[in-house]
Motif scaffolding. Structure first.
Motif, mmCIF file in Angstrom:
data_model
loop_
_atom_site.group_PDB
_atom_site.id
_atom_site.type_symbol
_atom_site.label_atom_id
_atom_site.label_comp_id
_atom_site.label_asym_id
_atom_site.label_seq_id
_atom_site.Cartn_x
_atom_site.Cartn_y
_atom_site.Cartn_z
ATOM 1 N N ALA A 1 -2.787 9.392 -15.428
ATOM 2 C CA ALA A 1 -1.403 9.171 -15.858
ATOM 3 C C ALA A 1 -0.658 8.291 -14.859
ATOM 4 O O ALA A 1 0.295 7.590 -15.210
ATOM 5 N N ILE A 2 -1.093 8.324 -13.602
ATOM 6 C CA ILE A 2 -0.479 7.503 -12.560
ATOM 7 C C ILE A 2 -1.078 6.097 -12.524
ATOM 8 O O ILE A 2 -0.350 5.102 -12.398
ATOM 9 N N LEU A 3 -2.392 5.982 -12.666
ATOM 10 C CA LEU A 3 -3.073 4.715 -12.414
ATOM 11 C C LEU A 3 -3.291 3.845 -13.649
ATOM 12 O O LEU A 3 -3.469 2.634 -13.515
ATOM 13 N N LEU A 4 -3.298 4.441 -14.840
ATOM 14 C CA LEU A 4 -3.566 3.653 -16.043
ATOM 15 C C LEU A 4 -2.454 2.638 -16.318
ATOM 16 O O LEU A 4 -1.269 2.923 -16.110
ATOM 17 N N HIS A 5 -2.838 1.476 -16.816
ATOM 18 C CA HIS A 5 -1.840 0.512 -17.293
ATOM 19 C C HIS A 5 -1.183 1.090 -18.539
ATOM 20 O O HIS A 5 -1.840 1.698 -19.379
ATOM 21 N N LEU B 1 0.631 12.377 -5.810
ATOM 22 C CA LEU B 1 1.892 11.878 -6.370
ATOM 23 C C LEU B 1 2.757 11.180 -5.334
ATOM 24 O O LEU B 1 3.317 10.102 -5.591
ATOM 25 N N TRP B 2 2.903 11.785 -4.142
ATOM 26 C CA TRP B 2 3.823 11.212 -3.157
ATOM 27 C C TRP B 2 3.324 9.849 -2.675
ATOM 28 O O TRP B 2 4.119 8.938 -2.440
ATOM 29 N N LYS B 3 1.995 9.702 -2.557
ATOM 30 C CA LYS B 3 1.448 8.396 -2.188
ATOM 31 C C LYS B 3 1.720 7.372 -3.286
ATOM 32 O O LYS B 3 2.062 6.212 -3.002
ATOM 33 N N ALA B 4 1.584 7.800 -4.538
ATOM 34 C CA ALA B 4 1.778 6.882 -5.660
ATOM 35 C C ALA B 4 3.220 6.411 -5.761
ATOM 36 O O ALA B 4 3.491 5.288 -6.195
ATOM 37 N N LEU B 5 4.173 7.260 -5.363
ATOM 38 C CA LEU B 5 5.590 6.868 -5.424
ATOM 39 C C LEU B 5 5.892 5.719 -4.462
ATOM 40 O O LEU B 5 6.911 5.026 -4.616
ATOM 41 N N ASN B 6 5.033 5.540 -3.473
ATOM 42 C CA ASN B 6 5.226 4.459 -2.496
ATOM 43 C C ASN B 6 4.115 3.410 -2.578
ATOM 44 O O ASN B 6 3.928 2.630 -1.635
ATOM 45 N N ALA B 7 3.385 3.383 -3.681
ATOM 46 C CA ALA B 7 2.273 2.447 -3.819
ATOM 47 C C ALA B 7 2.764 1.005 -3.919
ATOM 48 O O ALA B 7 3.855 0.745 -4.435
ATOM 49 N N ASN C 1 1.663 -1.287 -5.851
ATOM 50 C CA ASN C 1 1.652 -1.712 -7.251
ATOM 51 C C ASN C 1 2.863 -1.129 -7.982
ATOM 52 O O ASN C 1 3.056 0.088 -8.032
ATOM 53 N N SER C 2 3.665 -1.993 -8.573
ATOM 54 C CA SER C 2 4.913 -1.539 -9.203
ATOM 55 C C SER C 2 4.663 -0.671 -10.430
ATOM 56 O O SER C 2 5.430 0.256 -10.721
ATOM 57 N N GLU C 3 3.587 -0.945 -11.159
ATOM 58 C CA GLU C 3 3.311 -0.145 -12.361
ATOM 59 C C GLU C 3 2.864 1.266 -11.977
ATOM 60 O O GLU C 3 3.225 2.239 -12.641
ATOM 61 N N THR D 1 6.788 7.679 -10.938
ATOM 62 C CA THR D 1 8.212 8.026 -11.038
ATOM 63 C C THR D 1 8.493 8.813 -12.313
ATOM 64 O O THR D 1 9.229 9.810 -12.301
ATOM 65 N N LEU D 2 7.906 8.375 -13.407
ATOM 66 C CA LEU D 2 8.081 9.097 -14.678
ATOM 67 C C LEU D 2 7.543 10.524 -14.576
ATOM 68 O O LEU D 2 8.174 11.473 -15.050
ATOM 69 N N ILE D 3 6.401 10.668 -13.970
ATOM 70 C CA ILE D 3 5.813 12.000 -13.803
ATOM 71 C C ILE D 3 6.703 12.870 -12.925
ATOM 72 O O ILE D 3 6.950 14.047 -13.223
ATOM 73 N N PHE D 4 7.185 12.288 -11.835
ATOM 74 C CA PHE D 4 8.016 13.051 -10.907
ATOM 75 C C PHE D 4 9.296 13.550 -11.580
ATOM 76 O O PHE D 4 9.683 14.710 -11.423
#
Length: 378
Positions: A280-284, A321-327, A329-331, A337-340
């Motif tokens: 849900a975080i990494l998929l386009h 999740l916390w790493k992804a919020l600062n990734a 890659n903008s997508e 962000t949506l998940i959070f």
């Protein structure tokens, strides 16, 4: 002569024609003859004699014309005496199956039934060899194996396995068999997952996930508890068809997770749920399965407020999740962000001392990500 004595006298290879007439009378509901009633009224010694005679009759019929030749003989056309023999063979086997089923029904505690076991073992082998054209007999033998399993009699694992195998083969076309499969669900626990002998059944069990019915959800949830290595295979099977549908899938994962414990719980969380979170975080967002994955993780988010769910979300999101919020890659950041925002607040319900502090920090972060969402999706 009493009906049971006349029936007992007919139950032998010398009086096969009389035996068939009794079976025909039983099937003709207008006639006053009931095999179940006759077998039930027999004392134990008469039932022993009946089973011994049935065994000899069955062996005689099958030695002269084995099941794999029935279709062959019938295809030779009318006027052939072998065709008539084939029809008689089927009728006799049907009659023996009926008697065996009624005998199983009336078995009493402590009663020996080795002769009956021998009959059912032979009939079991007939079921395995039977041509598909003998559908009524197939159904009767299937029911007999199922009944033997339910009664918990000797060698029940063998008969239960066959009953389950036949049920699984039929259930994709005959949806009414779904409930019968559930009645046999404990058979799965007797199977060795790592045995090549059970590969066909394993494949059929996986096919159930391609034909998910609302009545069959309980069985599919149960399959997560068969073998810990099967969980990964189930998950891969579901992911392969995710583009088509997610109907019932969300509930199946949730119920499987709720029922699990120990290593099974850890595996479902890490292999299945966290994998969906990661996707849900990494998929386009253009991916054909992105919306499906989002539906699945949202199903868990909507059940927040329960201690177990809150703990699971905190544990599984913490490393990703916390790493992804600062990734970079903008997508990825947008997906995270949506998940959070949907799962907010994500906290450890067991850490009561630091709960307020953790939520305060997330409130601050929440404000930032709301601004980011607005900027990203305008």
């Amino acid at each position: 002569m009493l009906k049971r004595e006349a029936f007992l006298a007919a139950a032998c290879k010398e009086n096969a024609e009389d035996f068939l007439r009794f079976i025909q009378l039983h099937n003709d509901k207008t006639e006053p003859f009931d095999v179940e009633e006759v077998v039930q009224e027999m004392p134990r010694d008469q039932r022993d004699i009946l089973w011994a005679r049935m065994s000899l009759l069955l062996q005689e019929v099958l030695s002269k014309l084995p099941p794999q030749r029935w279709d062959e003989k019938k295809s030779e056309g009318p006027g052939n005496m072998d065709v008539e023999s084939s029809l008689d063979s089927v009728a006799i086997v049907e009659g023996v199956t009926l008697v065996a089923a009624q005998s199983v029904q009336v078995l009493q505690d402590g009663e020996t039934y080795s002769a009956l076991l021998g009959i059912v073992s032979v009939l079991h082998d007939v079921l395995v060899l039977l041509p598909i054209s003998e559908a009524p007999l197939l159904s009767a033998l299937h029911s007999l194996c199922e009944l033997w399993w339910k009664k918990g009699l000797e060698e029940k694992e063998k008969f239960g396995r066959t009953a389950l195998y036949v049920s699984l083969q039929k259930c994709f076309t005959l949806k009414k068999l779904v409930c019968r499969i559930w009645n046999l669900h404990e058979v799965v626990l007797t199977l060795d997952y790592n045995s090549d002998d059970n590969k066909e059944i394993t494949d059929l069990l996986l096919q159930c996930f391609y034909h998910i019915l609302s009545q069959g959800k309980r069985f599919l949830v149960f399959l997560f508890s068969w073998n810990i290595n099967f969980i990964w295979v189930i998950h891969g099977t579901i992911k392969n068809q995710l583009e088509k549908t997610v109907v019932h899938i969300m509930e199946i994962y949730f119920r499987a997770w709720k029922k699990a414990s120990g290593d099974f719980l850890d595996k479902i969380q890490s292999i299945c749920i966290q994998d969906f979170m990661q996707n849900a975080i990494l998929l386009h967002r253009a991916s054909p399965v992105y919306s499906k994955v989002r539906q699945i993780v949202s199903y868990f988010h909507l059940r927040k407020g329960c201690h177990e769910v809150d703990k699971m979300l905190y544990t599984l999101y913490k490393p990703i999740l916390w790493k992804a919020l600062n990734a970079p890659n903008s997508e990825v950041r947008a997906n995270a962000t949506l998940i959070f925002t949907e799962a907010f607040p994500i906290h450890d319900p067991d850490d009561v001392k630091n709960l307020d502090t953790a939520v305060q920090k997330q409130w601050f972060l929440f404000g930032s990500v709301i601004m980011f969402i607005g900027y990203t999706f305008l």
